[in-house]
Design an enzyme around this catalytic site. Structure first.
Site, PDB file in Angstrom:
ATOM      1  N   GLU A  10       3.570  -6.347  -1.386  1.00 22.54           N
ATOM      2  CA  GLU A  10       4.530  -7.242  -2.284  1.00 22.54           C
ATOM      3  C   GLU A  10       4.532  -6.972  -3.758  1.00 22.54           C
ATOM      4  O   GLU A  10       5.237  -7.318  -4.433  1.00 22.54           O
ATOM      5  CB  GLU A  10       4.796  -8.498  -1.785  1.00 22.54           C
ATOM      6  CG  GLU A  10       5.411  -8.548  -0.471  1.00 22.54           C
ATOM      7  CD  GLU A  10       5.441 -10.082   0.075  1.00 22.54           C
ATOM      8  OE1 GLU A  10       4.758 -10.853  -0.294  1.00 22.54           O
ATOM      9  OE2 GLU A  10       6.136 -10.469   1.063  1.00 22.54           O
ATOM     10  N   GLU A  36     -11.816  -5.278  15.113  1.00 22.32           N
ATOM     11  CA  GLU A  36     -12.371  -6.541  14.515  1.00 22.32           C
ATOM     12  C   GLU A  36     -13.730  -6.761  14.734  1.00 22.32           C
ATOM     13  O   GLU A  36     -14.423  -7.501  13.869  1.00 22.32           O
ATOM     14  CB  GLU A  36     -11.581  -7.804  14.909  1.00 22.32           C
ATOM     15  CG  GLU A  36     -11.856  -8.328  16.230  1.00 22.32           C
ATOM     16  CD  GLU A  36     -11.138  -9.796  16.505  1.00 22.32           C
ATOM     17  OE1 GLU A  36     -12.004 -10.680  16.759  1.00 22.32           O
ATOM     18  OE2 GLU A  36      -9.904  -9.755  16.275  1.00 22.32           O
TER      19      GLU A  36
END
Length: 311
Positions: free
Chosen positions: A94, A125
């Site tokens: 963004e 992860e």
């Protein structure tokens, strides 16, 4: 950080985390009417801003450190797995349309790569080595900042990213939702927003995810304010890449200058659509090239450029 190899050790570790705690008072939540569940969730969410507020001094200190480095050409890199990684990628993606940053200036790394944005990547992860490899591809420098994001504060990918970045001399920040986390301990700036047990046991996409989003919003937004990407609360570095943003660009110039539509159009044309340049051209009464020069000499800070122009 090496995760426990014994499943019993891992279970014991998870049992000790606030974010994984079981809430017996919610054991019959599936029997409740939908409106009651919605009220419960809404009530849970109201506690998140207060938890973030308790960490504002740590957030502010981290932002000042990030901005100081980015002003000298550094990058901001988020690293996380699962929801935390997706939130980092979201925040990074963004920044170009909002603040006209180069896509390489704010980067989101998620364990398992782009595929992990929409599906689970088995074992990603748990790999600190994967985090090191992802960061090495960016060729980190001491001007860069790496923000590890993990609700548990123990995720090997996030902790490994912070440890590796710190060893390379980069600034490090750890955002977690449990106290006394390995992630915060590994970072230069630890930010632990403890939101308590989740409505659904261990579902850290809920309150923990909301808290992480709020903190990442602050890190990127306030850093960009410090870098001169805004004029007051106006996004003068917005990138006009579609009709809505082009209309917003004209509105921002109008709000910043009070100029009439015709003058706004002339200024935007003279500055190739650059909102900040157009605002300076109107307020200082200069042409497009002069506005560009003044802003370059002022490091992109509109208020400083106005002062230099005598505006």
């Amino acid at each position: 950080m090496t995760p426990p190899s014994d499943p019993r050790e891992l279970r014991a570790e998870l049992d000790s985390l606030t974010t994984e705690a079981f809430r017996p008072e919610l054991a019959d939540i599936d029997k409740l009417p939908t409106l009651d569940i919605a009220r419960l969730m809404n009530g849970e969410d109201t506690s998140v801003p207060a938890a973030v507020a308790a960490r504002l001094p740590e957030i502010a200190a981290a932002v000042d450190a990030v901005a100081e480095r980015m002003a000298r050409g550094g990058r901001l890199v988020y690293a996380g797995a699962g929801t935390a990684g997706r939130l980092g990628v979201l925040d990074a993606s963004e920044c170009p349309p909002t603040f006209n940053t180069d896509p390489a200036q704010v980067v989101g790394l998620i364990a398992g790569g782009p595929t992990a944005m929409v599906t689970s990547v088995e074992g990603a992860e748990d790999s600190a080595a994967l985090a090191r490899a992802d960061l090495d591809r960016l060729a980190l420098t001491p001007l860069d900042t790496v923000v590890g994001v993990s609700a548990s504060g123990r995720t090997p990918y996030a902790v490994g990213a912070v440890e590796h970045a710190r060893a390379l001399g980069a600034l490090t920040i750890g955002v977690a939702c449990n106290a006394h986390s390995a992630l915060a301990a590994a970072a230069d700036h630890g930010i632990e927003v403890v939101v308590g047990p989740e409505l659904l046991t261990g579902s850290t996409r809920l309150k923990s995810g909301t808290a992480q989003k709020l903190v990442l919003n602050m890190i990127s937004t306030i850093t960009m304010i410090r870098l001169g990407k805004t004029y007051g609360n106006l996004m003068v570095d917005v990138r006009a890449s579609n009709d809505k943003l082009r209309a917003r660009s004209r509105r921002i110039v109008a709000l910043a200058t009070g100029a009439e539509d015709a003058e706004i159009e002339r200024a935007l044309t003279a500055t190739d659509g650059e909102v900040k340049n157009a605002v300076l051209a109107v307020l200082a009464g200069v042409d497009g090239p002069t506005a560009a020069r003044l802003l370059e000499e002022s490091g992109g800070h509109l208020r400083a450029a106005l002062a230099a122009a005598g505006g």
